[in-house]
Design an enzyme around this catalytic site. Structure first.
Site, short mmCIF file in Angstrom:
data_model
loop_
_atom_site.label_atom_id
_atom_site.label_comp_id
_atom_site.label_asym_id
_atom_site.label_seq_id
_atom_site.Cartn_x
_atom_site.Cartn_y
_atom_site.Cartn_z
N ARG A 120 0.82 -1.24 0.00
CA ARG A 120 0.00 0.00 0.00
C ARG A 120 0.84 1.28 0.00
NH1 ARG A 120 -3.39 -2.78 3.84
NH2 ARG A 120 -5.08 -3.77 2.69
N LYS A 142 3.99 11.75 -10.38
CA LYS A 142 3.15 10.94 -11.29
C LYS A 142 3.89 9.65 -11.60
CE LYS A 142 0.29 14.25 -13.76
NZ LYS A 142 -0.03 14.82 -15.09
N GLU A 184 10.75 19.00 -23.57
CA GLU A 184 10.04 19.31 -22.31
C GLU A 184 10.58 20.60 -21.70
OE1 GLU A 184 7.38 17.71 -21.48
OE2 GLU A 184 7.58 15.53 -21.60
N LYS A 226 8.59 23.26 -12.71
CA LYS A 226 7.78 22.07 -12.42
C LYS A 226 7.40 22.05 -10.94
CE LYS A 226 6.27 17.68 -13.18
NZ LYS A 226 6.34 16.49 -13.98
N GLU A 236 -3.53 17.56 -9.88
CA GLU A 236 -4.10 17.98 -11.17
C GLU A 236 -5.61 18.15 -11.09
OE1 GLU A 236 -1.95 16.23 -14.48
OE2 GLU A 236 -3.72 16.42 -15.74
N ARG A 241 -1.89 22.19 -13.16
CA ARG A 241 -0.93 21.15 -13.53
C ARG A 241 -1.21 20.60 -14.94
NH1 ARG A 241 1.80 16.33 -9.87
NH2 ARG A 241 3.10 15.59 -11.58
N ASN A 245 0.80 19.63 -19.71
CA ASN A 245 0.53 18.66 -20.77
C ASN A 245 0.43 19.30 -22.15
OD1 ASN A 245 0.41 15.86 -20.04
ND2 ASN A 245 -1.21 16.43 -18.62
N HIS A 248 0.85 17.13 -25.20
CA HIS A 248 0.75 15.73 -24.78
C HIS A 248 -0.53 15.05 -25.27
CE1 HIS A 248 4.09 16.98 -22.32
NE2 HIS A 248 4.20 15.81 -21.73
N HIS A 252 0.61 11.92 -26.91
CA HIS A 252 0.28 10.57 -26.44
C HIS A 252 -0.42 9.78 -27.56
CE1 HIS A 252 0.46 11.66 -21.86
NE2 HIS A 252 1.65 11.42 -22.38
N HIS A 265 9.17 9.93 -26.31
CA HIS A 265 8.16 10.78 -25.69
C HIS A 265 8.36 12.26 -26.07
CE1 HIS A 265 5.22 12.14 -22.79
NE2 HIS A 265 6.13 12.93 -22.24
P1 NAD Z 1 13.50 6.30 -21.18
O1 NAD Z 1 13.28 6.11 -19.75
O2 NAD Z 1 13.04 5.24 -22.11
O3 NAD Z 1 15.05 6.56 -21.42
C1 NAD Z 1 15.49 6.80 -22.71
C2 NAD Z 1 16.63 5.84 -23.12
O4 NAD Z 1 17.84 6.31 -22.56
C3 NAD Z 1 16.46 4.42 -22.65
O5 NAD Z 1 16.96 3.55 -23.62
C4 NAD Z 1 17.34 4.38 -21.41
O6 NAD Z 1 17.76 3.09 -21.07
C5 NAD Z 1 18.48 5.25 -21.84
N1 NAD Z 1 19.22 5.91 -20.78
C6 NAD Z 1 18.74 6.43 -19.63
N2 NAD Z 1 19.71 7.08 -18.99
C7 NAD Z 1 20.84 6.93 -19.72
C8 NAD Z 1 22.16 7.40 -19.57
N3 NAD Z 1 22.51 8.21 -18.56
N4 NAD Z 1 23.06 7.05 -20.49
C9 NAD Z 1 22.71 6.28 -21.56
N5 NAD Z 1 21.46 5.85 -21.77
C10 NAD Z 1 20.53 6.18 -20.85
O7 NAD Z 1 12.82 7.67 -21.68
P2 NAD Z 1 12.71 9.13 -21.04
O8 NAD Z 1 12.70 10.05 -22.17
O9 NAD Z 1 13.67 9.32 -19.95
O10 NAD Z 1 11.27 9.10 -20.36
C11 NAD Z 1 10.11 8.96 -21.13
C12 NAD Z 1 9.01 8.42 -20.24
O11 NAD Z 1 8.75 9.34 -19.20
C13 NAD Z 1 7.71 8.19 -20.98
O12 NAD Z 1 7.19 6.93 -20.62
C14 NAD Z 1 6.82 9.30 -20.45
O13 NAD Z 1 5.47 8.94 -20.46
C15 NAD Z 1 7.34 9.48 -19.06
N6 NAD Z 1 7.08 10.80 -18.48
C16 NAD Z 1 6.56 10.85 -17.25
C17 NAD Z 1 6.35 12.06 -16.63
C18 NAD Z 1 5.85 12.11 -15.22
O14 NAD Z 1 5.52 13.20 -14.76
N7 NAD Z 1 5.82 11.01 -14.51
C19 NAD Z 1 6.65 13.24 -17.32
C20 NAD Z 1 7.18 13.16 -18.60
C21 NAD Z 1 7.40 11.93 -19.18
N1 GLY Z 2 4.41 15.71 -16.97
C1 GLY Z 2 3.16 16.24 -16.55
C2 GLY Z 2 2.98 16.31 -15.08
O1 GLY Z 2 3.83 15.93 -14.32
O2 GLY Z 2 1.96 16.73 -14.63
#
Ligand code: NAD
Ligand code: GLY
Length: 378
Positions: A120, A142, A184, A226, A236, A241, A245, A248, A252, A265
């Protein structure tokens, strides 16, 4: 090193940003409820950074279990979530065990969701290693996974106890991933920080060259934006918040429609931002020069300028699963002007149809290719 704070009352937490933080136990230790932690990482990041982090923690007497997931957006699934839970249960992890997400946004989101749901909810530390994760996904709580019907449709709000952004980890980040993070960063300027947008216009070339001081400033300013938004509207609910997006709703749809992992992304957000800007222009909100400035920033950042041609109907079908849909209506984040975003459902469907139709929309591809344009893949 720079420290920012996400102000959430008793749940407030620091964001430490700086080089070589993985080697410095003093930032992590105060946030561990007991000296046991589970490091969740993937097959790419693990070999690069797990031994450093494990070494730092074990020297400080912290026992760690490492869970390594397959890499990629296509693995942001129930299977990955189950793997984390199964390993943690098998090792009898307890309520005071901390989950440490070591990786990009995918690892942060799925490990965060595992922490939110294990027994939990147990403590979480985010150690983001991509630019995108350092400027956006690691901050704000998130967490979640994808579903075949849409991105991030399953998840929870679960704030970390700490965000540790070690900027040295970006040295190994591939160029395409770096560009994705810049999308971003540009977003914050567009939605709420006009001075930052002007700063980016002046410093984008230095940022793309990863000039250390410029990069540090861009990460800090992004995190500060942020953190302010999250403090204002953690769950949100007020609309504040949701403005994060921008791009997005379309983005998405692009990620889901093209198949998870085909578009990064940030690439999908960049193309989606251009679609949102085009819509804002057709509503009379953005001037032609504003549209040109946004397009130029995306071009200079090496990001895609054309969204894939999924067909307007498929876009609308995919966008109907967007989390911002209210009373069945798609709500769009649009730009009233540069530096000021607005959430609205009051958009003439004919205009949406126009921007998504090849030959009519300025930022929709004329070809049937589903992937991003080759020049953005370097
Ligand atoms: P990712 O996590 O897939 O990383 C991108 C690539 O880089 C992967 O292949 C990873 O293994 C590699 N990598 C990571 N760090 C590295 C490093 N230091 N050196 C070499 N390679 C490295 O993608 P991302 O762009 O980091 O994140 C995208 C994701 O984040 C999406 O799923 C998106 O929906 C999510 N997201 C979430 C939020 C949130 O608020 N939670 C906000 C924006 C995006
Ligand atoms: N990336 C959008 C949020 O965190 O709300």
């Amino acid at each position: 090193m720079k420290t920012l704070c996400v102000n959430l009352g008793k749940a407030s937490y620091p964001i430490h940003i700086g080089p070589d933080l993985l080697q410095q136990p003093q930032w992590i230790l105060p946030h561990l409820a007991q000296p046991t932690a589970v490091i969740v990482t993937n097959t790419t990041v693990g070999p690069l950074y797990v031994s450093t982090l494990q070494g730092t923690l074990s020297q400080a007497g912290v026992h760690t279990l490492v869970i390594t997931l397959p890499d990629g957006e296509a693995h942001k699934t129930r299977t990955a979530l189950n793997q984390i839970h199964d390993d943690m249960l098998a090792h009898r992890c307890e309520r005071k065990t901390t989950v440490i997400a070591l990786g990009g946004g995918v690892i942060g989101d799925v490990a965060g969701f595992a922490a939110a749901t294990y027994l939990r909810g147990i403590p979480l530390i985010q150690i983001p290693t991509t630019l995108l994760a350092q400027v956006d996904s690691s901050v704000g709580g998130k967490t979640g996974i994808n579903h075949p019907l849409g991105k991030n449709l399953l998840g929870a709000f679960h704030q970390p106890a700490l965000v540790l952004a070690d900027t040295s980890t970006l040295d190994t980040l591939p160029e395409r991933e770096f560009r994705s993070g810049v999308a971003e960063i540009i977003k914050y300027g567009l939605i709420r920080d006009l001075p930052f947008l002007h700063w980016l216009d002046q410093h984008l070339d230095a940022l793309m060259a990863r000039h250390p001081e410029t990069l540090a400033q861009a990460i800090e300013r992004s995190c500060s934006n942020k953190a302010e938004v999250v403090a204002e509207d953690e769950f949100e609910t007020t609309g504040a918040r949701a403005l994060l997006n921008l791009g997005h709703t379309f983005g998405h749809a692009i990620e889901t429609g093209a198949g998870y992992g085909v578009w990064l992304h940030g690439e999908a957000v960049a193309a989606g931002t251009l679609l949102a800007a085009d819509l804002s222009h057709r509503l009379g909100w953005l001037a032609h020069a504003d549209l040109a400035l946004i397009e130029a920033l995306m071009r200079r950042a090496g990001l895609p300028l054309q969204a894939p041609n999924l067909g307007p109907e498929r876009y609308l079908e995919l966008m109907a699963s967007d989390k911002k849909v209210a009373a069945g209506a798609i709500r769009y984040v649009l730009l009233e002007r540069l530096g000021q975003a607005k959430l609205t459902a009051q958009v003439d469907p004919a205009l949406v149809q126009q921007i998504l139709t090849p030959g009519r929309g300025r930022f929709i591809s004329q070809t049937s290719t589903l992937g991003p344009a080759p020049e953005s893949l370097v």
